[in-house]
Design a protein around this motif. Structure first.
Motif, PDB file in Angstrom:
ATOM      1  N   PHE A  15     -16.589   7.816   1.274  1.00  0.00           N
ATOM      2  CA  PHE A  15     -16.708   8.943   0.357  1.00  0.00           C
ATOM      3  C   PHE A  15     -18.190   9.080   0.027  1.00  0.00           C
ATOM      4  O   PHE A  15     -18.914   8.084  -0.060  1.00  0.00           O
ATOM      5  CB  PHE A  15     -15.935   8.693  -0.942  1.00  0.00           C
ATOM      6  N   VAL A  24     -14.884   2.960   1.717  1.00  0.00           N
ATOM      7  CA  VAL A  24     -13.689   2.531   0.971  1.00  0.00           C
ATOM      8  C   VAL A  24     -12.711   1.780   1.892  1.00  0.00           C
ATOM      9  O   VAL A  24     -12.057   0.836   1.459  1.00  0.00           O
ATOM     10  CB  VAL A  24     -13.030   3.778   0.339  1.00  0.00           C
ATOM     11  N   GLU A  43      -5.183  -5.198  -5.486  1.00  0.00           N
ATOM     12  CA  GLU A  43      -5.569  -4.773  -6.828  1.00  0.00           C
ATOM     13  C   GLU A  43      -6.045  -3.323  -6.834  1.00  0.00           C
ATOM     14  O   GLU A  43      -6.384  -2.766  -5.792  1.00  0.00           O
ATOM     15  CB  GLU A  43      -6.695  -5.681  -7.352  1.00  0.00           C
ATOM     16  N   SER A  44      -6.106  -2.775  -8.041  1.00  0.00           N
ATOM     17  CA  SER A  44      -6.545  -1.401  -8.233  1.00  0.00           C
ATOM     18  C   SER A  44      -7.923  -1.170  -7.607  1.00  0.00           C
ATOM     19  O   SER A  44      -8.825  -1.990  -7.767  1.00  0.00           O
ATOM     20  CB  SER A  44      -6.593  -1.149  -9.741  1.00  0.00           C
ATOM     21  N   GLY A  45      -8.035  -0.071  -6.878  1.00  0.00           N
ATOM     22  CA  GLY A  45      -9.333   0.298  -6.309  1.00  0.00           C
ATOM     23  C   GLY A  45      -9.626  -0.277  -4.933  1.00  0.00           C
ATOM     24  O   GLY A  45     -10.688  -0.032  -4.374  1.00  0.00           O
ATOM     25  N   CYS A  46      -8.677  -1.032  -4.355  1.00  0.00           N
ATOM     26  CA  CYS A  46      -8.981  -1.662  -3.050  1.00  0.00           C
ATOM     27  C   CYS A  46      -8.812  -0.681  -1.888  1.00  0.00           C
ATOM     28  O   CYS A  46      -9.190  -0.989  -0.761  1.00  0.00           O
ATOM     29  CB  CYS A  46      -8.147  -2.926  -2.838  1.00  0.00           C
ATOM     30  N   GLY A  47      -8.232   0.494  -2.143  1.00  0.00           N
ATOM     31  CA  GLY A  47      -8.146   1.515  -1.094  1.00  0.00           C
ATOM     32  C   GLY A  47      -6.737   1.856  -0.630  1.00  0.00           C
ATOM     33  O   GLY A  47      -6.563   2.583   0.357  1.00  0.00           O
ATOM     34  N   LYS A  48      -5.725   1.397  -1.338  1.00  0.00           N
ATOM     35  CA  LYS A  48      -4.326   1.609  -0.903  1.00  0.00           C
ATOM     36  C   LYS A  48      -3.974   3.095  -0.835  1.00  0.00           C
ATOM     37  O   LYS A  48      -3.438   3.583   0.163  1.00  0.00           O
ATOM     38  CB  LYS A  48      -3.345   0.905  -1.869  1.00  0.00           C
ATOM     39  N   THR A  49      -4.287   3.815  -1.933  1.00  0.00           N
ATOM     40  CA  THR A  49      -3.923   5.236  -1.968  1.00  0.00           C
ATOM     41  C   THR A  49      -4.704   6.025  -0.928  1.00  0.00           C
ATOM     42  O   THR A  49      -4.148   6.900  -0.254  1.00  0.00           O
ATOM     43  CB  THR A  49      -4.166   5.807  -3.380  1.00  0.00           C
ATOM     44  N   THR A  50      -5.995   5.693  -0.783  1.00  0.00           N
ATOM     45  CA  THR A  50      -6.807   6.400   0.226  1.00  0.00           C
ATOM     46  C   THR A  50      -6.171   6.235   1.608  1.00  0.00           C
ATOM     47  O   THR A  50      -6.030   7.201   2.362  1.00  0.00           O
ATOM     48  CB  THR A  50      -8.254   5.841   0.228  1.00  0.00           C
ATOM     49  N   GLU A 177       3.221   3.862  -5.106  1.00  0.00           N
ATOM     50  CA  GLU A 177       3.542   3.344  -6.448  1.00  0.00           C
ATOM     51  C   GLU A 177       4.665   4.158  -7.086  1.00  0.00           C
ATOM     52  O   GLU A 177       4.619   4.478  -8.279  1.00  0.00           O
ATOM     53  CB  GLU A 177       2.296   3.415  -7.357  1.00  0.00           C
ATOM     54  N   LEU A 281     -17.126  -1.636  -4.577  1.00  0.00           N
ATOM     55  CA  LEU A 281     -17.122  -1.262  -3.156  1.00  0.00           C
ATOM     56  C   LEU A 281     -18.521  -0.907  -2.649  1.00  0.00           C
ATOM     57  O   LEU A 281     -18.837  -1.100  -1.482  1.00  0.00           O
ATOM     58  CB  LEU A 281     -16.181  -0.071  -2.938  1.00  0.00           C
TER      59      LEU A 281
HETATM   60  N1  LIG Z   1     -12.114  11.561  -3.540  1.00  0.00           N
HETATM   61  C1  LIG Z   1     -12.827  10.462  -3.807  1.00  0.00           C
HETATM   62  N2  LIG Z   1     -14.175  10.505  -3.924  1.00  0.00           N
HETATM   63  C2  LIG Z   1     -14.913   9.400  -4.182  1.00  0.00           C
HETATM   64  N3  LIG Z   1     -14.375   8.172  -4.324  1.00  0.00           N
HETATM   65  C3  LIG Z   1     -13.038   8.072  -4.223  1.00  0.00           C
HETATM   66  C4  LIG Z   1     -12.196   9.201  -3.971  1.00  0.00           C
HETATM   67  N4  LIG Z   1     -10.897   8.771  -3.923  1.00  0.00           N
HETATM   68  C5  LIG Z   1     -10.945   7.434  -4.147  1.00  0.00           C
HETATM   69  N5  LIG Z   1     -12.209   7.023  -4.322  1.00  0.00           N
HETATM   70  C6  LIG Z   1     -12.652   5.641  -4.553  1.00  0.00           C
HETATM   71  O1  LIG Z   1     -12.124   4.848  -3.502  1.00  0.00           O
HETATM   72  C7  LIG Z   1     -11.784   3.562  -3.986  1.00  0.00           C
HETATM   73  C8  LIG Z   1     -10.355   3.230  -3.609  1.00  0.00           C
HETATM   74  O2  LIG Z   1      -9.494   4.068  -4.355  1.00  0.00           O
HETATM   75  P1  LIG Z   1      -7.909   4.090  -4.111  1.00  0.00           P
HETATM   76  O3  LIG Z   1      -7.325   5.055  -5.084  1.00  0.00           O
HETATM   77  O4  LIG Z   1      -7.648   4.320  -2.671  1.00  0.00           O
HETATM   78  O5  LIG Z   1      -7.527   2.599  -4.494  1.00  0.00           O
HETATM   79  P2  LIG Z   1      -6.105   1.994  -4.879  1.00  0.00           P
HETATM   80  O6  LIG Z   1      -6.081   0.632  -4.292  1.00  0.00           O
HETATM   81  O7  LIG Z   1      -5.026   2.928  -4.476  1.00  0.00           O
HETATM   82  O8  LIG Z   1      -6.206   1.910  -6.453  1.00  0.00           O
HETATM   83  P3  LIG Z   1      -5.048   2.180  -7.554  1.00  0.00           P
HETATM   84  O9  LIG Z   1      -4.043   1.085  -7.385  1.00  0.00           O
HETATM   85  O10 LIG Z   1      -5.817   2.095  -8.847  1.00  0.00           O
HETATM   86  O11 LIG Z   1      -4.510   3.555  -7.281  1.00  0.00           O
HETATM   87  C9  LIG Z   1     -12.036   3.580  -5.487  1.00  0.00           C
HETATM   88  O12 LIG Z   1     -13.282   2.987  -5.726  1.00  0.00           O
HETATM   89  C10 LIG Z   1     -12.065   5.044  -5.825  1.00  0.00           C
HETATM   90  O13 LIG Z   1     -12.893   5.286  -6.943  1.00  0.00           O
END
Ligand SMILES: Nc1ncnc2c1ncn2[C@@H]1O[C@H](COP(=O)(O)OP(=O)(O)OP(=O)(O)O)[C@@H](O)[C@H]1O
Length: 325
Positions: A15, A24, A43-50, A177, A281
């Protein structure tokens, strides 16, 4: 027909640009078989949703390859994309945010059916909407058709999201989730409904959760991948991963699961990590990204070289210490 439904190799996602650039996802390699349940935890923020959004093609990938049914997703033609959109559905964490508040439940389920020409006449649509609501346990169906999302409970709204995802008879569902905002008592019921639908319709699941207990329950017959700072650190068949965890991060996650029995909790191995905070990250440590928290980290290898995810088909680990012994 390709053996695997999904093949991911060396997948990267960044990103931002220039000074704001953040990687990410940092080189993912895995596959998902047809009808398989594949869970990702971390954990939160590790990139699962991306990663889930990339698999659903809501987000693009920056580098590497994502093949769905043998075809590179980046290169899909308009026609192929239309069939991909039908085949791949995503269920989001917050059902309220993903359901249109001004549409009735009937319209929410009927619209994709009409848009994709699955049903044409009103009677046909009504019958199909009723069948799908019945499938996800929203009965008696007549009580729900004219309601709006705000008139339903969290669990009922999530069932509507699942129903909407099912309208197009997908072969792959990304479930992000989906039970985290739902009362514990309803969680098992929704997870069981998803499992039943999988058996009935042969759907593959990519199931995202931060909760290893939920992953263990939902993917009992499948596999779990553990993610840390945009990389998979351990991947294995569920029982193998839970009962024979090898990576120190997975061991710590398992050690943190509360047991119903306080005696077991007391006697369970508590795996102490070096420090609590995850690095950012944009500031990933060189070598193995886990080295700042790892009690096993060895000089020089863990500080110089990024470990590869290696092992057997059943169990793979990305750890120099584990893989060198
Ligand atoms: N559109 C975006 N632009 C910039 N950074 C992003 C964007 N989407 C996600 N991120 C960053 O990418 C990283 C991973 O986010 P992601 O939501 O994939 O993690 P996650 O493991 O699903 O977290 P959670 O469990 O909190 O949802 C985070 O640091 C987030 O801030």
């Amino acid at each position: 027909m390709a053996a695997n439904l999904i093949e991911i190799s060396n997948l990267h996602k960044k990103f931002g640009q220039g000074k704001k650039e953040v990687w990410v996802l940092r080189g993912l390699n895995f596959s998902i078989k047809r009808k398989e349940t594949f869970c990702i935890v971390g954990e939160s923020g590790c990139g699962k949703t991306t990663l889930g959004r990339i698999l659903a093609n809501i987000e693009s990938y920056s580098k590497g390859s994502y093949r769905f049914s043998g075809q590179e997703v980046k290169d899909l033609t308009k026609k192929d994309l239309r069939s991909f959109k039908k085949d791949v559905q995503m269920i989001h964490q917050d059902p309220f945010a993903s359901l249109n508040p001004v549409q009735t439940i009937f319209s929410i389920i009927a619209n994709p059916l009409k848009r994709h020409n699955i049903t044409k006449k009103y009677n046909e649509t009504y019958k199909e909407v009723s069948r799908i609501l019945d499938l996800v346990g929203l009965t008696p169906v007549e009580d729900f058709l004219d309601k709006y999302p705000h008139q339903l409970s969290g669990g009922q709204k999530q069932r509507v999201s699942i129903a909407r995802a099912l309208t197009l008879d997908p072969s792959f569902m990304v479930v992000d989730e989906a039970v985290s905002m739902i009362d514990t008592s309803l969680r098992i019921s929704i997870l069981n409904s998803l499992k039943e639908l999988q058996m009935k319709y042969n759907v593959s699941f990519f199931f995202i959760t931060h909760d290893l207990t939920i992953a263990n329950y939902f993917a009992k017959e499948g596999r779990i991948a553990v993610m840390y700072l945009g990389k998979i650190v351990e991947l294995g068949e569920t029982d193998e991963l839970i009962y024979n965890a090898k990576h120190p991060y997975t061991k710590a996650l398992i050690g943190a699961i509360p047991e119903a029995d306080p005696i077991i909790t007391k006697s369970k191995e508590r795996f102490q990590l070096k420090e609590g905070n995850i690095p950012e990250l944009k500031n990933i440590p060189s070598g193995c990204a886990f080295n700042t928290r790892c009690p096993w980290a060895e000089e020089p290898v863990c500080y110089d070289k990024d470990p590869l995810l290696i092992g057997s088909e059943e169990h793979q680990v990305a750890c120099h210490v584990v893989n060198n012994n």
